[in-house]
Scaffold this active site. Sequence first.
Site: not given
Length: 402
Positions: A194, A230, A153, A260, A262
């Site tokens: 990432n 996400h 990030e 990641e 979801d």
Amino acid sequence: MVCLSAKALLLAAGCLPQLVHSAGLDTSAVALGKLYFGTATDNPELTDTAYVTQLNNTDDFGQITPGNSQKWDATEPSQNTFTFTNGDVIADLAEANGQKLRCHNLVWYNQLPSWVSSGTWTNATLLAAMKNHITNVVTHYKGQCYAWDVVNEGLADDGTYRDNIFYQYIGEAYIPIAFATAAAADPDVKLYYNDYNIEYAGAKSTAAQNIVKLIKSYGAKIDGVGLQGHFIVGSTPSQSSQASNMAAFAALGVEVAITELDIRMTLPSTDALLAQQKTDYAGTVAACAQTSACVGVTIWDWTDKYSWVPSTFSGQGAACPWDENLVKKPAYTGILTALGGTATSTSTASGSSTTTSTSTSTGSSSVAQQYGQCGGSGWTGATTCVSGTTCTYFNDWYSQCL
Ligand SMILES: *[C@@H]1O[C@H](CO)[C@@H](O)[C@H](O)[C@H]1NC(C)=O
Ligand SMILES: *[C@@H]1O[C@H](CO)[C@@H](O)[C@H](O)[C@H]1NC(C)=O
């Protein structure tokens, strides 16, 4: 959906053993040529035996990622004092299960110990502290990680550099220097950048592509870009936009992974939201399936019971493919189908219905499901698509029912 009428513990006991010898998410991903399908996990959850039983199910999870215990605050809580106890628990679990380990992460603005975030620094002293952290952590886990998220990030949402402490004192050079330091400590581990909101074309994805070029311009190595994923039910980027974005990274000579995933919803969950979530999971996983540079997918924990979403996004949740009682949601079947597996209903001796899964790659099924593979070099499975979908060519190795 099956298995919804019984109580949670009976479900865990009654349904999971049915799946032990079936094609799952990882076996289907590997049959497609991916390296893994995996999940994040975290140390506090490992006291939950029912949770660990499924985490150990290598038909579904060929890879695990520690959610927190390899981060800077966990591994170097005071300067040059390293603690690997919790990270080792998860690394050792992966090793004992024969699961790959994605290691996460080395340099991030968040979850920094206060000696870093509130320290008095110069360019040279912060650079030395950053290098010391990376060298010690990467050396400790050398040989155990498939990949490291080296910088996490590093971008703001408008595509400018995130104004974190590393950027403030070191400038953009902290990024290539971090990668070069990690490569020196373990030349074999894959090194990833990432981030989130880089899963579709836009200023932030372009900026992440520029980070790949920046690292290479310093003569340092970057192997991959992690697309966090996400997402939100109903506003997940389309399969085609995710696939073309992956192709833009691949064109720079790096692999990609969904790291990641979801897909959260505004609670309460409804049948309509669960159906849309299944579609959103399937499209996202299918984007990886159709992209040869995409090596695998990691969900950011597999059960709503331990999802980070409700505590982070007020009023939202139900983001994972299994519910809080560890029961599979429609999203599971969406993922499995996108990976070329099919879910079929069978009856148990007790008369209640359960779900078993088979892979179309065995050639046992004559009709491929929506998002399923229907062709490609070496493909021996079904080449006819279920009614309402068309077998669509992506490359010589992969065609898919859309
Ligand atoms: C999970 O796997 C680990 C390592 O293989 C094993 O030691 C442990 O007993 C397993 N736990 C459960 C609940 O299956
Ligand atoms: C900090 O030092 C590094 C290494 O010498 C250098 O590459 C970088 O440009 C410096 N940053 C600033 C802001 O001067």
